[in-house]
Scaffold this active site. Structure first.
Site, PDB file in Angstrom:
ATOM      1  N   LYS A 273      -5.076  65.713   2.669  1.00  0.00           N
ATOM      2  CA  LYS A 273      -4.663  66.754   1.738  1.00  0.00           C
ATOM      3  C   LYS A 273      -2.897  66.718   2.443  1.00  0.00           C
ATOM      4  CE  LYS A 273      -3.985  70.450  -0.840  1.00  0.00           C
ATOM      5  NZ  LYS A 273      -4.519  71.600  -0.713  1.00  0.00           N
TER       6      LYS A 273
ATOM      7  N   SER B 178       1.197  67.166   0.745  1.00  0.00           N
ATOM      8  CA  SER B 178       1.867  67.578  -0.277  1.00  0.00           C
ATOM      9  C   SER B 178       2.381  66.672  -1.140  1.00  0.00           C
ATOM     10  CB  SER B 178       3.259  68.183   0.247  1.00  0.00           C
ATOM     11  OG  SER B 178       4.341  68.836  -0.852  1.00  0.00           O
TER      12      SER B 178
ATOM     13  N   THR C   4       6.618  70.312  -1.893  1.00  0.00           N
ATOM     14  CA  THR C   4       6.777  70.545  -3.336  1.00  0.00           C
ATOM     15  C   THR C   4       7.980  71.828  -3.391  1.00  0.00           C
ATOM     16  OG1 THR C   4       4.858  69.800  -4.067  1.00  0.00           O
ATOM     17  CG2 THR C   4       5.997  71.410  -5.691  1.00  0.00           C
ATOM     18  N   ALA C   5       7.545  72.915  -2.477  1.00  0.00           N
ATOM     19  CA  ALA C   5       8.398  74.066  -2.532  1.00  0.00           C
ATOM     20  C   ALA C   5       9.996  73.544  -2.211  1.00  0.00           C
ATOM     21  CB  ALA C   5       7.912  75.263  -1.524  1.00  0.00           C
TER      22      ALA C   5
ATOM     23  N   HIS D 117       2.062  80.198  -0.619  1.00  0.00           N
ATOM     24  CA  HIS D 117       0.924  80.533  -0.420  1.00  0.00           C
ATOM     25  C   HIS D 117       0.651  82.116  -0.450  1.00  0.00           C
ATOM     26  CE1 HIS D 117      -0.334  76.567  -0.271  1.00  0.00           C
ATOM     27  NE2 HIS D 117       0.005  76.365   1.108  1.00  0.00           N
TER      28      HIS D 117
END
Length: 277
Positions: free
Chosen positions: A53, A55, A107-108, A151
């Protein structure tokens, strides 16, 4: 099968059935729990695991070695990162200021940079990469002018007396009409013959989680880093959705829009969009 994903509630909820042998025909998983900034670095180096996993923002660095799976990740609406300040502010107030971010391959971060290019005259000043849990206290205490958070901070930032300057998810959705690409599940390209099987097992794990939400509760809470149960549930409700089961055309369009814009602005390496499929 070696796999790495975060201890966040959405990941443990999604993968609970697979980890615990509840998906018929699926292999036993050898799980490494690691925050996404760690898995981003692993995927870009020689020690990356078979399935990870990461980003979506990290994909351009690893697409030569990894392929995107069409399920198991996190995309959504109403779940974007926030820019926080210690008091009321406008985007113009951030011109030349110090902004803390949890990662520069997230992504942020890409959303923040794309938003800032449109809305902050002259751009921000220094970008400071800081551990996620330190950002809100640093903004509260005045060590940083603004903080980019993700989050569970969406739910907890009022506890620090902070103010939301902007919701980057709302900005992105208004600007593009597309969901926000957050976390991707990738598989080594050397294992591409197994991609469809793995995708099927992950979908089955997602469907099991939705059908038996109580089954994963203990596992999720064990790894939830002392979050309150109601915050854990809000986290799952926000980040586990139809895109988790199937990326679909809207999902692929969102990924292509984000990474295509970022590559055009020089925020990520140039790459062939066809590699996303």
């Amino acid at each position: 099968m070696p796999i790495a994903f975060s201890p966040c509630p959405n990941d443990t909820f999604v993968f609970h059935a697979l980890v615990h042998g509840l998906v018929p025909g699926a292999p036993q998983l050898d799980v490494t729990y690691a925050d996404i900034d760690i898995t981003n670095r692993l995927a870009a180096g020689p020690d990356g695991l078979d399935v990870m996993k990461i980003s979506y923002a990290a994909l351009p660095w690893v697409l030569g070695d990894y392929a995107l799976l069409p399920c198991g990740g996190a995309l959504g609406r109403g779940c974007g990162p926030l820019v926080l300040t210690a008091g009321a502010a406008t985007p113009a107030d951030l011109a030349g200021k110090r902004v803390a971010v949890p990662s520069d391959r997230s992504t942020a971060y890409l959303l923040f940079r794309l938003w800032a290019a449109q809305t902050i005259p002259g751009g921000v000043g220094e970008i400071v990469v800081m551990p996620f849990h330190e950002i809100m206290p640093a903004v509260r205490d005045g060590a940083i002018d603004a903080g980019l958070v993700i989050h569970e901070a969406r739910f907890t930032y009022p506890n620090y007396g902070l103010t939301m300057l902007t919701d980057l998810g709302s900005w992105w959705e208004t600007d593009t009409g597309l969901p926000i690409p957050l976390g991707a599940i990738v598989i080594r390209r050397s294992l591409l013959p197994e991609r469809d099987k793995l995708a099927g097992w992950i979908r089955a794990s997602v469907e099991y989680a939705w059908a038996h939400p109580e089954a994963s509760r203990g596992y999720v809470l064990e790894h939830s880093q002392e979050l309150a149960p109601e915050v854990v549930q809000a986290h799952i409700d926000l980040y586990v959705n139809s895109f988790t089961a199937e990326l679909g055309e809207d999902g692929y369009a969102a990924v292509e829009a984000l990474l295509g814009r970022a590559a055009k602005d020089g925020l990520v390496p140039a790459f062939d969009l066809i590699l996303l499929r």
